[in-house]
Write an enzyme that holds these catalytic residues in place. Structure first.
Site, mmCIF file in Angstrom:
data_model
loop_
_atom_site.group_PDB
_atom_site.id
_atom_site.type_symbol
_atom_site.label_atom_id
_atom_site.label_comp_id
_atom_site.label_asym_id
_atom_site.label_seq_id
_atom_site.Cartn_x
_atom_site.Cartn_y
_atom_site.Cartn_z
ATOM 1 N N ASP A 1 12.384 1.742 12.045
ATOM 2 C CA ASP A 1 12.940 1.958 10.725
ATOM 3 C C ASP A 1 12.792 0.629 9.981
ATOM 4 O OD1 ASP A 1 14.107 2.895 8.427
ATOM 5 O OD2 ASP A 1 15.844 3.775 9.417
HETATM 6 C C1 BGC Z 1 15.522 4.583 5.975
HETATM 7 C C2 BGC Z 1 14.337 5.428 6.413
HETATM 8 C C3 BGC Z 1 13.209 5.268 5.434
HETATM 9 C C4 BGC Z 1 12.855 3.793 5.320
HETATM 10 C C5 BGC Z 1 11.730 3.508 4.354
HETATM 11 C C6 BGC Z 1 15.120 3.153 5.716
HETATM 12 O O1 BGC Z 1 16.176 2.445 5.151
HETATM 13 O O2 BGC Z 1 16.515 4.617 6.982
HETATM 14 O O3 BGC Z 1 14.710 6.772 6.530
HETATM 15 O O4 BGC Z 1 12.102 6.022 5.843
HETATM 16 O O5 BGC Z 1 14.000 3.077 4.891
HETATM 17 O O6 BGC Z 1 12.171 3.692 3.055
#
Ligand code: BGC
Length: 761
Positions: free
Chosen positions: A228
Site C-alpha cells: 500500500d
Molecule cells: C490506499 C489504497 C490506495 C493507495 C493509492 C492508499 O492510501 O489505502 O487503497 O490504492 O493509497 O492511492
C-alpha cells in the site's frame, strides 16, 4: 512472452533494486536498454482515478465513470453484473492508459464503524470473495490488471498505519483471509496489495507467513505483491517477507539499502531475482494489450445506473411504493440536488456526469408538481428554520421524499465513524416531516449501516441508496416510480444499536493493539450466536413482488466431502410484476469438534422471474462449504456427520431445510500429545482404540474409590459428583497420577508408550 530469465541475467544489482520501487506515484521503473517499459497503475476500485500528469505528486484526475461503491455492489448479489462492470472499467483503463486498476478491496466489515466500509463488500467472506472474483474476471478479461487489497485485516482506520490486529489463525483463515483466497485461486489478480497495519505484531508489508507461506506458496499466487502507498518501513525485511514492489517511488535510499543488503549477504540475491521476475512478468503482461480506444461514457453511465438499481435495498414499504398518481411531491433534503454518490479518499472519482436526483424525479413524475427544500445544512450546525420550511412543504403535498445523506465528516477513508447515527438535524427533520406527512419515504445515501430505531416507525418507506455512483440519482427514481423493481439484499447486518455490534468491546483497540476478541463471530454469525434481534438481517431486502420456494432437493443425501452436493429449489414469482429473487444457502453443522457459527453462507443465486413464472435454482456445495480450519491440524478439515442445508430468503428467513450426511475422506494425522485430555483421546479414532481398555479400568477404579454406582450413593458417588465427567477433561497423565498405586508402570511412561502406539497406527 519476453525471455524474462535472460533480462534478469543482464540486469545489474542496482537495476534489480531499482525495479523494486516505483518511478513515481503511479509508475514502475523503465529500462530502455533492456526493453523494459514502465507500468501505470491507478485507483480503483469503483472507477478509474487516472491523474492527468502521471508523474506529478498531486493532480486532478481525468473524467471516468463513477460506479457505485462496494457496499452497493455486494448488495446486488449479481456476480455477472459485477463482471460486466469490470469489463467497463477495463475499457476505461485501456482508453486512459492504465495497466493496473487498484482494486477490488475485500476486507471484512468487522464493525459498521470502519471508515472504509463503503469500499468493502461484506461481513461475509464467501459473498465478498464471489464479488471480487466477478470484478477481477471482468477487468482482467480485457487485458487490464487488478490489485486485490488490502492484505490483510485492514478493518479500521484508527491507527491504520501501525496498529497490530491480533487474530488467531482459525479466525484469520475462516473470516479474514477467505475472500482473498477465493479471489486468488479463482481469478488470479495480477497484483495483491498489502495492508498498512500489523497482523499479530508484524507489518503486512513484511509478513512472511501471509505473503510467502500462504499467498504465494499455499494459494499459488502468480502475480506480484505491491505495498500500500507508504506501507513499507524496512525494505529489506519486506523483500524477505515476500513484498515485491514498493510504492510510491522514487526513493534512492531504498535502492541503496537493497544493494547493500545483497552485498553484505543479508539478502540472498536469488530472492531478489525472484522478486524481479515477478515484477517483470506483470509489466510485460500489461503491455500485451495496447492501451487504445475510447469508451462510451453514455453506455457506462447506463450500466452504472443498472448496477445502482440492483444494489439499492428496499428496507421498509407499507405499500406506498411504487409511487403512482401523486400530484404534489415534496422533495426534501440537500442530497436530492447535490447527489452524494461516493466516498472520500483514494477512491474518489472525477465523474463523467452526475444524475441529479431531483431532475431524475422530475423526468419520471409526469405532470406532478415537485417542490424542494434542502432540510439540512452541509455542516454539523442545527438550523430549525430549515426544518420548518421542509415541514410546510411536506404538509401541503401528497407525499414527501426525504433524501438523507451521511455527510463526509461522518464517513470517509482516513477516519472511522464514531457512531451509527445520522446528524441531529437529519433525525429531527425526519421526525418533523413524518409527523405532518404519513406518506414519507426516506432515501438514504451512506456507505454503511445507520441506526433507525428512533424514527423508522414513523415513516412509510425506506430505501437504502448507498454511495450509489454517478447514475444513482436516476436509479432512485427508477425504483420509487416502479420503473425498476428493487432486488438488492443487504450484504451486512443493520444492527439496532452500536452497543449490539460484535466488535464493540474490542474496538478500536489501544496501546498499539486491537484484539479480535469476537473471533469467528462477526456479522450475522455473532447475532445468531447471541440470539440477538437486529434492525435488518444480513441478506434482507424487499421487492414489489413476492416469491415462493418449493421442492427443495439435494443430489445425494449421503455424499463424500470431495464430491460435494448440489441443492436445487424451485422459486416462483407469486406477485404481479417481474422481479429478481436472491436465494441464499447456509450450512449448519449439527455437531463439530470445534465451536462453529450457527450457520454460514456457502452459496447463492439471483434469479429473474416474470409474474407466475417458476425456475429451478441449482447451487453446488463443495468441500469448503462443510469444512472448518483446524488450527492444530493446520488445514481445512471435514468431519463425518449430519449437516442442515438452509435455503433462505435472508439470514432470518429460512424457507426450506434439508439434512445431509457427509463422509469425510480425510486421513488426518494423529495430534494427541502429553497434554491431551481423556475426552480428546476418546474422540480420536486411533486414541479410542488405544486407550479403550485402560479407560474401562479407569472408570471402574474411579467408581471403586469414590463409590459411584454404589447403591448407598447412587451414580453421583461419595463426593456428590459424576466423577467421569470431571475426569474426561483431565489430561490422561493427571488421571493416571491419582491411580498410580494400581498401575503397572509410571504414568508418564505409560502415556509415552500409548502415544508411540497411536502415532504408529
Ligand atoms: C490506499 C489504497 C490506495 C493507495 C493509492 C492508499 O492510501 O489505502 O487503497 O490504492 O493509497 O492511492
Amino acid at each position: 512472452m519476453k525471455d524474462i530469465q535472460s533480462i534478469v541475467a543482464q540486469m545489474t544489482l542496482e537495476e534489480k533494486a531499482a525495479l523494486c520501487i516505483g518511478a513515481s506515484k503511479w509508475t514502475t521503473v523503465a529500462f530502455e536498454r533492456l526493453g523494459v517499459p514502465e507500468m501505470i497503475v491507478a485507483d480503483g476500485p469503483h472507477g478509474v482515478r487516472r491523474v492527468e500528469d502521471i508523474h506529478a505528486v498531486a493532480a486532478e484526475s481525468l473524467p471516468a465513470t463513477c460506479f457505485p461503491t462496494a457496499s452497493c455492489l455486494a448488495s446486488t448479489w449479481n456476480v455477472n453484473l459485477i463482471q460486466q462492470m469490470g469489463e467497463a472499467l477495463a475499457e476505461e483503463c485501456l482508453a486512459l492508459n492504465v495497466d493496473v486498476l487498484l482494486g477490488p478491496g475485500v476486507n471484512m466489515k468487522r464493525s459498521p464503524l470502519g471508515g472504509r466500509n463503503f469500499e468493502y463488500y461484506s461481513e461475509d467472506p464467501y459473498l465478498a470473495g464471489e464479488m471480487a472474483v466477478g470484478l477481477i474476471n471482468g477487468i482482467q478479461s480485457k487485458g487490464v490488471g487488478t490489485s486485490l487489497k488490502h492484505y490483510a485485516a485492514n478493518n479500521q482506520e484508527f491507527q491504520r498505519f501501525s496498529i497490530s490486529a491480533e487474530i488467531d489463525e482459525r479466525t484469520l483463515r475462516e473470516i479474514y483471509l477467505t475472500a482473498f483466497e477465493k479471489a486468488v485461486k479463482q481469478a488470479q489478480p495480477w497484483t495483491v496489495m498489502c495492508s498498512y497495519n500489523k497482523i499479530n505484531g508484524t507489518f503486512g508489508s513484511e509478513h512472511y507467513h501471509l505473503l510467502t507461506e500462504i499467498l504465494k506458496n499455499e494459494w499459488g499466487f502468480e502475480g506480484l505483491v505491491v505495498s500500500d502507498w507508504g506501507a513499507v518501513r524496512d525494505r529489506v525485511a519486506a523483500l524477505k517477507g515476500g513484498l515485491d514492489l514498493e510504492m510510491p517511488g522514487p526513493q534512492a535510499r531504498r535502492v541503496n539499502e537493497v544493494v547493500a543488503a545483497v552485498r553484505s549477504g543479508e539478502l540472498d540475491e536469488a530472492a531478489l531475482d525472484e522478486t524481479v521476475r515477478r515484477i517483470l512478468r506483470i509489466v510485460f503482461k500489461a503491455k500485451e494489450t495496447p492501451k487504445q480506444g475510447t469508451f462510451s461514457a453514455e453506455t457506462h453511465h447506463e450500466l452504472a445506473r443498472q448496477v445502482a438499481a440492483e444494489g439499492m435495498v428496499l428496507l421498509k414499504n407499507n405499500g406506498l411504493l411504487p409511487l403512482k398518481g401523486q400530484q404534489r411531491i415534496a422533495v426534501i433534503g440537500s442530497s436530492a440536488k447535490h447527489a452524494h454518490f461516493q466516498g472520500g479518499g483514494s477512491s474518489h472519482i472525477h465523474p463523467t456526469k452526475v444524475a441529479v436526483p431531483f431532475q431524475e424525479l422530475k423526468s419520471h413524475a409526469g405532470n406532478a408538481e415537485l417542490t424542494y427544500a434542502p432540510g439540512y445544512p452541509a455542516d454539523n450546525s442545527f438550523r430549525q428554520e430549515m426544518i420548518d420550511e421542509a415541514v410546510a412543504l411536506a404538509r401541503s403535498a401528497d407525499v414527501a421524499l426525504l433524501y438523507i445523506a451521511l455527510p463526509a465528516f461522518k464517513e470517509s477513508e482516513g477516519y472511522d465513524r464514531r457512531d451509527l447515527d445520522l446528524t441531529d438535524q437529519q433525525v429531527a427533520l425526519i421526525h418533523a416531516v413524518a409527523n405532518v406527512q404519513p406518506k414519507t419515504v426516506v432515501v438514504l445515501n451512506n456507505g454503511a449501516p445507520v441506526a433507525m430505531s428512533a424514527w423508522i416507525d414513523g415513516v412509510a418507506a425506506v430505501l437504502e441508496g448507498w454511495m450509489m455512483g454517478q447514475a444513482g440519482g436516476a436509479a432512485i427514481a427508477d425504483l420509487l416510480f416502479g420503473k425498476a423493481n428493487p432486488c438488492g439484499k443487504l450484504a451486512e447486518t443493520f444492527p439496532l444499536k452500536l452497543s449490539d455490534t460484535p466488535a464493540h468491546i474490542n474496538w478500536p483497540g489501544d496501546a498499539g493493539v486491537v484484539r479480535y476478541g469476537e473471533g469467528l463471530f462477526i456479522g450475522y454469525r455473532y447475532y445468531d450466536a447471541k440470539q440477538m434481534p437486529v434492525l435488518f438481517p444480513f441478506g434482507y431486502g424487499l421487492s414489489y413482488t413476492t416469491f415462493a420456494y418449493s421442492n427443495a432437493n439435494v443430489s445425494a443425501k449421503r455424499f463424500k466431502d470431495t464430491d460435494g452436493v448440489t441443492v436445487t429449489v424451485d422459486v416462483t414469482n407469486t406477485g404481479s410484476v417481474a422481479g429478481k429473487e436472491i436465494v441464499q444457502v447456509y450450512v449448519h453443522d449439527q455437531q463439530a469438534g470445534l465451536v462453529r457459527p450457527e450457520k454460514e453462507l456457502k452459496g447463492f443465486a439471483k434469479v429473474a422471474l416474470q409474474p407466475g413464472e417458476t425456475k429451478t435454482v441449482s447451487i453446488k456445495l463443495d468441500f469448503r462449504a462443510f469444512a472448518f480450519y483446524h488450527p492444530e491440524y493446520k488445514q481445512w478439515v471435514t468431519e463425518d456427520g449430519d449437516f442442515d442445508i438452509l435455503i433462505a430468503a435472508s439470514a432470518a428467513d429460512i424457507r426450506q431445510t434439508l439434512t445431509v450426511t457427509l463422509e469425510s475422506t480425510l486421513n488426518l494425522p494423529c495430534i494427541l500429545d502429553e497434554e491431551s485430555t481423556i475426552r480428546e483421546w476418546m474422540a480420536d479414532p486411533r486414541g479410542k482404540v488405544a486407550l479403550g481398555p485402560l479407560y474401562a479400568k479407569m472408570e471402574a477404579e474411579a467408581r471403586k474409590s469414590f463409590g459411584g454406582g454404589d447403591e448407598r450413593y447412587g451414580n453421583e458417588g461419595a463426593i456428590g459428583m459424576d466423577l467421569m465427567e470431571m475426569i474426561n477433561d483431565m489430561p490422561l497423565v493427571s488421571v493416571l497420577m491419582f491411580q498410580q498405586d494400581a498401575l503397572p508402570a509410571h504414568p508418564e511412561d505409560m502415556v509415552a508408550d500409548l502415544l508411540k502406539h497411536v502415532h504408529n497406527m
